[in-house]
Write an enzyme that holds these catalytic residues in place. Structure first.
Site, short mmCIF file in Angstrom:
data_model
loop_
_atom_site.label_atom_id
_atom_site.label_comp_id
_atom_site.label_asym_id
_atom_site.label_seq_id
_atom_site.Cartn_x
_atom_site.Cartn_y
_atom_site.Cartn_z
N HIS A 157 0.82 -1.21 0.00
CA HIS A 157 0.00 0.00 0.00
C HIS A 157 0.86 1.26 0.00
CE1 HIS A 157 -3.47 2.43 0.30
NE2 HIS A 157 -4.20 1.66 1.04
N ASP A 397 -9.00 -11.74 -16.62
CA ASP A 397 -8.81 -12.88 -17.52
C ASP A 397 -7.35 -12.95 -17.97
OD1 ASP A 397 -8.87 -14.84 -19.44
OD2 ASP A 397 -10.27 -13.82 -20.77
#
Length: 453
Positions: A157, A397
């Site tokens: 982060h 994907d």
């Protein structure tokens, strides 16, 4: 469930990348100094199971993705005053391969899967090691006996916010499918004055309450005891009907000259109230709500959408529990709007200057540790609510189809942390990931559903 480790290696950029020390912005160096996990599950046919060629495609495409996104292949380094810099040294990202005799069908609908099981499928970071040895991005590929897989990732982060993380992983998937990059990352952190000294120009008065530590429970002088309590997590679904009812509740009595409240404003205020009720806070107990604000679209000279770093940060709304619960939902929601509304370009530059003037940033850093009171603590009596509703976290994907389920790190539990996600079914419902102390979770669930009328 048993998960057996098969291999672990470092994936380096496929080409030579810039090397050197990169300054980080103030937004990179405050708030949560940890990694953010997500895990994707893919169902493959038993006749065409996941094989070594697919694994090699993942590694090769990841190596190519690290060329334009080369900061992720580096390591953080500490300098004076609790500050951090990024050493772009191309050491690489960690890629772990594992296997399990479990079948994908055994997870059921995933929502009820235990956090302990899901946690085994996510790469873990050894935070006891020096920070300059910790990879900034880790992948764990687990093959199941049915031929299907899970792909767990966790990303620092400090280096990215949610939008930047999604950008990187989406582009990695494009490369794995054999497609070119769609959007190059914007790597110039000077856009947020990274490494610059404080401005000599006068800046508007800053509401510094956003940088004060959230309140502690009445009678407590430190958060360590609360940090040590066991937490649990839940992924709660709000139907489209639930959301519609909350909109009506929140907008009752609203000034009709103002815009209707957004879903985020409403849900953040509602979660805040439910947490106060579940914790049975005293009426006079101060409580703070941490709100995630993205500065990309709040600047007159807008940051590029592809800005690769932290452009999001926490602003706060504060009230007493008694006032929050004795008034209608609209009161809490108005507090959320008020906090978000103060984030202007002047606020951003003033806040950055304020942080640059601090001799030590440690007090603004939250390591989610159990051993320190130094950083801000958004656990009891506080909450922080993140929005994932507009992040492109679904439909990832890599060349064998889209995921059947995305887990937003439900195995990691830190009291008071919450995230709101859209439902991938596209039916208008929302998902709320909520972490609370075990003793408060069941009561929270009851209020979460029973308070919607």
């Amino acid at each position: 469930m048993e998960v057996k480790l098969k291999s672990s290696l470092m994936i380096k950029p496929a080409e030579t990348t810039w090397k050197g020390c990169l300054s980080l912005s103030e937004w990179d160096q405050i708030g949560f100094i940890n990694h953010i996990p997500t895990t994707y599950f893919y169902r493959l046919s038993p006749t065409t199971p996941f094989d070594d060629s697919m694994s090699n495609t993942l590694k090769e495409s990841l190596s190519r993705a690290l060329v334009p996104f080369y900061p992720l292949a580096g390591r953080l380094r500490r300098i004076d005053g609790g500050r951090l810099v990024l050493d772009c040294n191309a050491i690489g990202v960690q890629f772990i391969e594992a296997e399990s005799k479990t079948k994908l069908e055994e997870f059921g609908d995933f929502y009820s899967s235990s956090s302990e099981i899901l946690g085994q499928l996510s790469p873990s970071v050894d935070y006891t090691s020096p920070i300059d040895e910790q990879p900034l991005f880790l992948v764990k590929l687990t093959r199941f006996s049915c031929g299907s897989i899970s792909l767990g990732t966790t990303i620092s982060h400090v280096i990215v916010d949610g939008l930047s993380a999604s950008h990187f992983i989406t582009e990695w998937a494009r490369l794995a499918r054999g497609e070119p990059l769609l959007k190059m990352p914007f790597l110039d952190r000077k856009a947020l004055r990274a490494g610059d000294p404080p401005s000599r120009l006068s800046t508007p008065h800053l509401d510094r309450s956003d940088f004060h530590h959230p309140p502690l429970l009445i009678g407590h002088s430190c958060s360590v005891d609360e940090r040590k309590k066991k937490c649990s997590g839940a992924l709660l679904k709000l139907s489209q009907e639930h959301v519609a009812k909350l909109k009506i509740m929140a907008n009752e009595g609203r000034n009709m000259n103002s815009k209707p409240y957004t879903r985020y404003e409403i849900l953040a205020g509602f979660i805040w109230r439910c947490a106060c009720k579940a914790r049975k806070l005293e009426d006079e107990q101060p409580t703070t709500l941490g709100i995630c604000a993205d500065s990309r679209k709040r600047m007159r000279t807008m940051l590029p959408a592809e800005y690769f770093g932290n452009a999001s940060f926490i602003v706060t709304a504060t009230s007493n529990a008694g006032e929050l619960l004795s008034k209608p939902l609209g009161f809490a929601v108005s507090k959320v709007r008020e906090a978000i509304g103060k984030v202007t370009e002047e606020y951003v530059w003033s806040a950055i200057d304020y942080l640059k003037s601090q001799s030590d940033l440690t007090k603004f850093q939250d390591f989610n540790g159990l051993w320190s009171c130094k950083g801000p603590y958004f656990g009891n009596p506080n909450v922080v609510v993140m929005s994932w509703m507009t992040l492109p976290v679904y439909g990832l994907d890599f060349g064998w189809g889209k995921e059947i389920y995305m887990d937003p790190g439900t195995h990691e539990h830190f009291d008071g942390e919450s995230s709101i996600l859209s439902n991938p079914d596209g039916d208008g419902s929302l998902l709320v990931k909520m972490d609370l102390h075990v003793e408060h979770m069941e009561s929270f669930k009851e209020h979460f559903y029973n308070d919607i009328r």
